[in-house]
Design a protein around this motif. Structure first.
Motif, PDB file in Angstrom:
ATOM      1  N   MET A 288     -17.024   6.630  10.039  1.00  0.00           N
ATOM      2  CA  MET A 288     -16.821   7.726   9.102  1.00  0.00           C
ATOM      3  C   MET A 288     -18.127   8.366   8.660  1.00  0.00           C
ATOM      4  SD  MET A 288     -13.712   7.878   9.300  1.00  0.00           S
ATOM      5  CE  MET A 288     -13.467   9.255   8.180  1.00  0.00           C
ATOM      6  N   SER A 289     -19.261   7.687   8.851  1.00  0.00           N
ATOM      7  CA  SER A 289     -20.561   8.261   8.489  1.00  0.00           C
ATOM      8  C   SER A 289     -21.150   9.101   9.615  1.00  0.00           C
ATOM      9  CB  SER A 289     -21.543   7.153   8.103  1.00  0.00           C
ATOM     10  OG  SER A 289     -21.672   6.216   9.161  1.00  0.00           O
ATOM     11  N   ILE A 290     -20.414   9.274  10.704  1.00  0.00           N
ATOM     12  CA  ILE A 290     -20.860  10.121  11.816  1.00  0.00           C
ATOM     13  C   ILE A 290     -20.291  11.520  11.595  1.00  0.00           C
ATOM     14  CG2 ILE A 290     -20.791  10.494  14.306  1.00  0.00           C
ATOM     15  CD1 ILE A 290     -20.423   7.499  14.655  1.00  0.00           C
ATOM     16  N   ASP A 291     -21.162  12.519  11.597  1.00  0.00           N
ATOM     17  CA  ASP A 291     -20.729  13.898  11.404  1.00  0.00           C
ATOM     18  C   ASP A 291     -20.794  14.733  12.672  1.00  0.00           C
ATOM     19  OD1 ASP A 291     -20.165  13.622   8.654  1.00  0.00           O
ATOM     20  OD2 ASP A 291     -22.298  13.790   8.183  1.00  0.00           O
ATOM     21  N   SER A 292     -21.519  14.266  13.682  1.00  0.00           N
ATOM     22  CA  SER A 292     -21.648  15.031  14.922  1.00  0.00           C
ATOM     23  C   SER A 292     -20.306  15.075  15.650  1.00  0.00           C
ATOM     24  CB  SER A 292     -22.705  14.391  15.827  1.00  0.00           C
ATOM     25  OG  SER A 292     -22.632  14.914  17.138  1.00  0.00           O
ATOM     26  N   LEU A 293     -19.764  16.269  15.813  1.00  0.00           N
ATOM     27  CA  LEU A 293     -18.476  16.390  16.496  1.00  0.00           C
ATOM     28  C   LEU A 293     -18.542  15.983  17.967  1.00  0.00           C
ATOM     29  CD1 LEU A 293     -17.035  19.613  14.826  1.00  0.00           C
ATOM     30  CD2 LEU A 293     -16.478  17.223  14.371  1.00  0.00           C
ATOM     31  N   PRO A 294     -19.621  16.306  18.708  1.00  0.00           N
ATOM     32  CA  PRO A 294     -19.684  15.793  20.087  1.00  0.00           C
ATOM     33  C   PRO A 294     -19.615  14.269  20.150  1.00  0.00           C
ATOM     34  CG  PRO A 294     -21.280  17.548  19.789  1.00  0.00           C
ATOM     35  CD  PRO A 294     -20.722  17.247  18.440  1.00  0.00           C
ATOM     36  N   ALA A 318     -12.177  13.908  14.309  1.00  0.00           N
ATOM     37  CA  ALA A 318     -12.445  15.007  15.237  1.00  0.00           C
ATOM     38  C   ALA A 318     -11.270  15.975  15.300  1.00  0.00           C
ATOM     39  CB  ALA A 318     -12.757  14.453  16.626  1.00  0.00           C
ATOM     40  N   GLU A 319     -10.042  15.465  15.283  1.00  0.00           N
ATOM     41  CA  GLU A 319      -8.868  16.349  15.321  1.00  0.00           C
ATOM     42  C   GLU A 319      -8.780  17.165  14.045  1.00  0.00           C
ATOM     43  OE1 GLU A 319      -4.874  17.949  15.018  1.00  0.00           O
ATOM     44  OE2 GLU A 319      -5.908  16.641  13.600  1.00  0.00           O
ATOM     45  N   ALA A 321     -11.152  18.279  12.342  1.00  0.00           N
ATOM     46  CA  ALA A 321     -12.143  19.348  12.448  1.00  0.00           C
ATOM     47  C   ALA A 321     -11.815  20.340  13.549  1.00  0.00           C
ATOM     48  CB  ALA A 321     -13.528  18.747  12.693  1.00  0.00           C
ATOM     49  N   GLY A 322     -10.791  20.058  14.337  1.00  0.00           N
ATOM     50  CA  GLY A 322     -10.410  20.952  15.423  1.00  0.00           C
ATOM     51  C   GLY A 322     -11.135  20.677  16.725  1.00  0.00           C
ATOM     52  N   ALA A 323     -11.975  19.639  16.761  1.00  0.00           N
ATOM     53  CA  ALA A 323     -12.755  19.361  17.965  1.00  0.00           C
ATOM     54  C   ALA A 323     -11.955  18.606  19.019  1.00  0.00           C
ATOM     55  CB  ALA A 323     -14.002  18.555  17.603  1.00  0.00           C
ATOM     56  N   LEU A 324     -10.892  17.934  18.606  1.00  0.00           N
ATOM     57  CA  LEU A 324     -10.067  17.157  19.535  1.00  0.00           C
ATOM     58  C   LEU A 324      -8.651  17.701  19.486  1.00  0.00           C
ATOM     59  CD1 LEU A 324     -10.349  14.503  21.338  1.00  0.00           C
ATOM     60  CD2 LEU A 324      -9.171  13.351  19.444  1.00  0.00           C
ATOM     61  N   ALA A 325      -8.043  17.826  20.628  1.00  0.00           N
ATOM     62  CA  ALA A 325      -6.671  18.324  20.691  1.00  0.00           C
ATOM     63  C   ALA A 325      -5.722  17.349  19.998  1.00  0.00           C
ATOM     64  CB  ALA A 325      -6.251  18.518  22.145  1.00  0.00           C
ATOM     65  N   THR A 326      -4.727  17.881  19.328  1.00  0.00           N
ATOM     66  CA  THR A 326      -3.751  17.036  18.634  1.00  0.00           C
ATOM     67  C   THR A 326      -3.059  16.092  19.607  1.00  0.00           C
ATOM     68  OG1 THR A 326      -3.394  18.784  17.005  1.00  0.00           O
ATOM     69  CG2 THR A 326      -1.715  17.070  17.151  1.00  0.00           C
ATOM     70  N   ASP A 327      -2.791  16.559  20.812  1.00  0.00           N
ATOM     71  CA  ASP A 327      -2.140  15.706  21.810  1.00  0.00           C
ATOM     72  C   ASP A 327      -2.999  14.488  22.150  1.00  0.00           C
ATOM     73  OD1 ASP A 327       0.028  17.355  21.893  1.00  0.00           O
ATOM     74  OD2 ASP A 327      -0.532  18.365  23.766  1.00  0.00           O
ATOM     75  N   ARG A 397       0.627  18.404  11.859  1.00  0.00           N
ATOM     76  CA  ARG A 397       0.418  18.700  13.282  1.00  0.00           C
ATOM     77  C   ARG A 397       0.827  17.523  14.162  1.00  0.00           C
ATOM     78  NH1 ARG A 397      -4.380  20.868  11.065  1.00  0.00           N
ATOM     79  NH2 ARG A 397      -5.547  19.006  11.650  1.00  0.00           N
ATOM     80  N   VAL A 398       0.449  16.311  13.726  1.00  0.00           N
ATOM     81  CA  VAL A 398       0.692  15.139  14.557  1.00  0.00           C
ATOM     82  C   VAL A 398       2.167  14.742  14.562  1.00  0.00           C
ATOM     83  CG1 VAL A 398       0.150  12.683  14.827  1.00  0.00           C
ATOM     84  CG2 VAL A 398      -1.660  14.291  14.244  1.00  0.00           C
ATOM     85  N   PHE A 399       2.831  14.882  13.414  1.00  0.00           N
ATOM     86  CA  PHE A 399       4.221  14.462  13.311  1.00  0.00           C
ATOM     87  C   PHE A 399       5.207  15.579  13.637  1.00  0.00           C
ATOM     88  CE2 PHE A 399       2.238  10.907  11.340  1.00  0.00           C
ATOM     89  CZ  PHE A 399       3.138   9.851  11.422  1.00  0.00           C
TER      90      PHE A 399
END
Length: 600
Positions: A288-294, A318-319, A321-327, A397-399
């Motif tokens: 949780m202390s990681i902020d880098s999206l990559p 990541a999801e 923040a929109g960086a990872l697809a919900t799927d 989104r997930v449910f």
């Protein structure tokens, strides 16, 4: 016409000397008769030049228009590499003239201001499409490739690793430029592509005056197993004032041999993740202390062999923040092993520890349970343990796929409003029609609870789904307002203003008298408001048809501020601007997200 032909013959006779062989055509051509040689000299004597004949300089062809002025005809401009994009209008991209009218320096400045993690999924998707769309770039960019490099850097910051790779494929031959090379090297480090990252290091370390390449060099030495050189490189970094405590720790761990506990990656970038992998470090589950999206995307995908708890937590962050697809997050949820049967155990676990694992447990339990009522209980609990509005929308989104499978009549009595709001927040508002129909039917039949829930959720349903989901009626607006004032007398004024602003922006026939009823509360606002430069800039750019500029001003103006903290009138202004640009679906998705965030 005869005059032009005569002039052409005259010029032709002056250019061709019948006494000279035709092959002798090199060198300067004398526009006139040969000059005789001076006695005893082999040089040409140049007589005084005759007075020049002034000819009118033909003007550059101006753009033409058709007789009625409806079509403007211009010459084709040379497309530069900045026009490259992996998306076209036919594949989800924005229109090809998206940069028209925006000066190059302004475009570069606004791209640099784009947030890495906008809180709105609608705006994040617009931003992604803008950065990937192909189309002629501004002509006055300071250097060719500057806009491409800026777009690539923002995609990296957004954690859009696959999209960045796609953009690089349609713009080959640019990775020898320092700005592009650094972005692509960072991506290679994030996906553990050591060969590519080290190839960029070898090409750039002697050309670019950037200490970043010293760090990449340290990682490459670790990958090669040369810990002595890696340690020397880390010392050099400290000596030049680029002390990196985490990189130093990883290098020392590799030198000493990894025997300790898991490695914490607080504040890690792709360089640190690559160094941890090269040093064979075990990754700590607390990410949780990681902020880098990559880095978060990489961990979610299992790069570096993190424990499952780390993958799950990284995927959720990541999801969100929109960086990872919900799927992709759902696929991780699906890996949790559960037993079919009553959901009470999962409900108790979620109540005791509302963590990423608990949400995955609830999702998996609901997914495999054949009883719709049991599935609905698990879904209901998932919404109850959401920490805040942003987490609630992620749960939606997930449910959402599970909600679409539920039997409307089988769930808890208080689930329908949340089901409607969840589908609106997920951009699936039309799917909420069975829930709205159930509430309306039972309300009309005398079920007072169903009638009250219908009135409460009607505004969010109309904002997210329009007349297809909840036909607009003034009586429905009035009923919603009366219900709101009864439930929340203190907050009704602010919520009412938010609702009317969004509805008006979407074209609802909100009467001018409707606003007067909201003036009973104090004239203050609990929201954050973007500066006038951004708010007015969005509307001005949209009115002029400058699509990229309007989208960038909207995204940059909101930054990463939570939707529920933004001034509803500012969001309404963006909604109107997007509709004016023909982005109707995006405008309604943004408005629906905002409505749910405000609690409408």
């Amino acid at each position: 016409m005869r005059l032009l032909v005569g002039l052409g013959l005259l010029v032709a006779s002056a250019l061709v000397d019948p006494n000279m062989p035709q092959a002798q055509t090199r060198g300067p051509i004398l526009l006139g008769p040969p000059t005789p040689l001076s006695p005893g000299n082999d040089t040409l004597v140049t007589p005084p030049a005759p007075p020049p004949v002034l000819q009118p300089i033909p003007e550059r062809a101006a753009p033409r228009t058709t007789a009625d002025g409806s079509i403007r005809i211009e010459g084709l401009k040379r497309l530069t590499v900045d026009a490259a994009g992996s998306l076209t209008p036919d594949s989800g991209g924005l229109r090809t003239d998206l940069w028209a009218g925006t000066p190059g320096p302004i475009a570069l400045r606004l791209v640099a201001l784009l947030p890495a993690a906008p809180d709105s999924r609608a705006l994040r998707d617009l931003q992604r499409r803008l950065l990937l769309s192909s189309g002629p770039a501004p002509a006055d960019l300071p250097t060719e490739g500057a806009l491409l490099a800026a777009r690539a850097e923002r995609l990296l910051a957004m954690g859009a690793l696959d999209e960045l790779a796609a953009l690089a494929l349609v713009a080959p031959g640019r990775d020898d430029e320092p700005e592009i090379a650094r972005v692509l090297a960072e991506r290679a480090l994030a996906v553990a592509d050591q060969a590519t990252a080290c190839r960029y290091h070898e090409a750039m370390s002697t050309r670019a005056d950037d200490r970043y390449w010293l760090k990449v060099g340290v990682v490459c030495e670790l990958w090669r197993g040369d810990t002595a050189k890696a340690e020397f490189g880390a010392r050099v970094l400290s000596e030049v004032g680029e002390h990196d405590a985490l990189l130093q720790e990883l290098v020392q761990g590799a030198v000493a041999g990894r025997t300790g506990g898991p490695q914490r990656l607080a504040g890690a970038t792709a360089v640190h993740l690559a160094a941890a992998i090269a040093a064979k470090a075990r990754i700590d589950p607390d990410v949780m202390s990681i902020d880098s999206l990559p880095v978060l995307v990489a961990l979610a995908r299992g790069i570096g062999d993190p424990p499952f708890a780390a993958r799950l937590a990284a995927a959720e962050k990541a999801e969100r923040a929109g960086a990872l697809a919900t799927d992709a997050l759902i696929a991780l949820y699906a890996e949790v092993a559960v037993r079919a049967g009553p959901v009470d155990g999962a409900l108790r676990a979620a109540e005791a520890d509302p963590s990423a694992y608990s949400r995955a447990l609830l999702w998996r339990t609901a997914d495999i349970n054949p009883d719709s009522a049991q599935r609905a209980r698990a879904v209901r609990k998932a919404f109850e343990i959401a920490e805040n509005a942003s987490s609630w929308r992620q749960t939606a989104r997930v449910f959402a796929p599970l909600i679409r499978r539920l039997d409307v009549a089988a769930g808890p009595d208080d689930l329908p409003p949340d089901a409607v709001r969840a589908l609106v927040a997920a951009g699936l508002a039309p799917e909420a029609r069975p829930w709205m129909d159930w509430l309306q039917t039972h309300g009309d039949a005398g079920n007072t609870s169903a009638g009250a829930m219908y009135r409460q959720v009607w505004v969010a349903a109309w904002i997210g789904g329009g007349d297809r989901l909840a036909p607009y009626r003034e009586a429905s607006v009035a009923a919603w307002w009366d219900e709101l004032r009864e439930i929340d007398p203190e907050g009704a004024s602010n919520l009412g203003a938010a609702a009317l602003a969004l509805m008006d922006a979407l074209g609802a026939p909100v009467g001018v008298d409707a606003w007067r009823g909201l003036a009973g509360g104090p004239p203050t606002s609990p929201y954050e408001t973007p500066s006038a430069a951004f708010r007015n800039g969005v509307s001005a750019a949209a009115a002029a048809g400058r699509m990229a500029e309007a989208i960038m001003l909207a995204c940059a103006g909101f930054g990463e501020v939570r939707l529920e903290e933004l001034d509803p009138t500012a969001i309404a202004g963006v909604v109107m601007a997007l509709r004016g640009l023909g982005l109707e679906d995006d405008a309604r998705h943004l408005a629906g997200e905002a409505a749910v965030a405000y609690g409408l």
